[in-house]
Design a protein around this motif. Structure first.
Motif, PDB file in Angstrom:
ATOM      1  N   LYS A  57       0.826  -1.214   0.000  1.00  0.00           N
ATOM      2  CA  LYS A  57       0.000   0.000   0.000  1.00  0.00           C
ATOM      3  C   LYS A  57       0.857   1.260   0.000  1.00  0.00           C
ATOM      4  O   LYS A  57       0.530   2.245  -0.651  1.00  0.00           O
ATOM      5  CB  LYS A  57      -0.924  -0.014   1.216  1.00  0.00           C
ATOM      6  CG  LYS A  57      -1.917   1.114   1.254  1.00  0.00           C
ATOM      7  CD  LYS A  57      -2.864   0.938   2.427  1.00  0.00           C
ATOM      8  CE  LYS A  57      -3.892   2.016   2.485  1.00  0.00           C
ATOM      9  NZ  LYS A  57      -4.820   1.819   3.606  1.00  0.00           N
ATOM     10  N   ALA A  58       1.971   1.229   0.730  1.00  0.00           N
ATOM     11  CA  ALA A  58       2.844   2.397   0.843  1.00  0.00           C
ATOM     12  C   ALA A  58       3.927   2.422  -0.227  1.00  0.00           C
ATOM     13  O   ALA A  58       4.500   3.477  -0.512  1.00  0.00           O
ATOM     14  CB  ALA A  58       3.488   2.424   2.219  1.00  0.00           C
ATOM     15  N   GLU A  60       6.815   1.146   0.172  1.00  0.00           N
ATOM     16  CA  GLU A  60       8.055   1.384   0.906  1.00  0.00           C
ATOM     17  C   GLU A  60       8.390   0.152   1.740  1.00  0.00           C
ATOM     18  O   GLU A  60       7.526  -0.671   2.014  1.00  0.00           O
ATOM     19  CB  GLU A  60       7.903   2.578   1.845  1.00  0.00           C
ATOM     20  CG  GLU A  60       7.606   3.882   1.149  1.00  0.00           C
ATOM     21  CD  GLU A  60       7.385   4.989   2.151  1.00  0.00           C
ATOM     22  OE1 GLU A  60       8.383   5.499   2.690  1.00  0.00           O
ATOM     23  OE2 GLU A  60       6.217   5.325   2.415  1.00  0.00           O
ATOM     24  N   VAL A  65       8.484   2.411   6.911  1.00  0.00           N
ATOM     25  CA  VAL A  65       7.126   2.694   7.398  1.00  0.00           C
ATOM     26  C   VAL A  65       7.099   2.656   8.926  1.00  0.00           C
ATOM     27  O   VAL A  65       6.527   3.527   9.578  1.00  0.00           O
ATOM     28  CB  VAL A  65       6.109   1.705   6.795  1.00  0.00           C
ATOM     29  CG1 VAL A  65       4.723   1.918   7.393  1.00  0.00           C
ATOM     30  CG2 VAL A  65       6.059   1.846   5.280  1.00  0.00           C
TER      31      VAL A  65
END
Length: 78
Positions: A57-58, A60, A65
């Motif tokens: 989702k990120a 990263e 995170v």
């Protein structure tokens, strides 16, 4: 954006845990009375994957995170 959550543990009035989002994260709130009658609050954010794994989702790494969220939790709680 949307972050699906589900309560997975409830021990009222001392503990609440819920799954958060789809990355396996668990957020736990604990409340305990201290000897002087105050309330001690503990927040535990667990369920982190391998630090090098990418959080889809990120986009990263888990480690990045997690580091960012540590600062966010600190600001929210304090």
């Amino acid at each position: 954006g949307p972050s699906p959550c589900k309560v997975i543990e409830l021990e009222a009035p001392h503990r609440l845990a819920f799954s958060w989002d789809t990355s396996g994260w668990i957020v736990t709130f604990e409340l305990n009375e201290t000897a002087d009658g105050n309330t001690e609050f503990t927040l535990i954010h667990s369920g982190w994957g391998d630090p090098e794994e990418t959080v889809s989702k990120a986009g990263e790494k888990q480690a990045d995170v997690r580091n960012r969220m540590n600062g966010g939790w600190e600001n929210i709680v304090n």
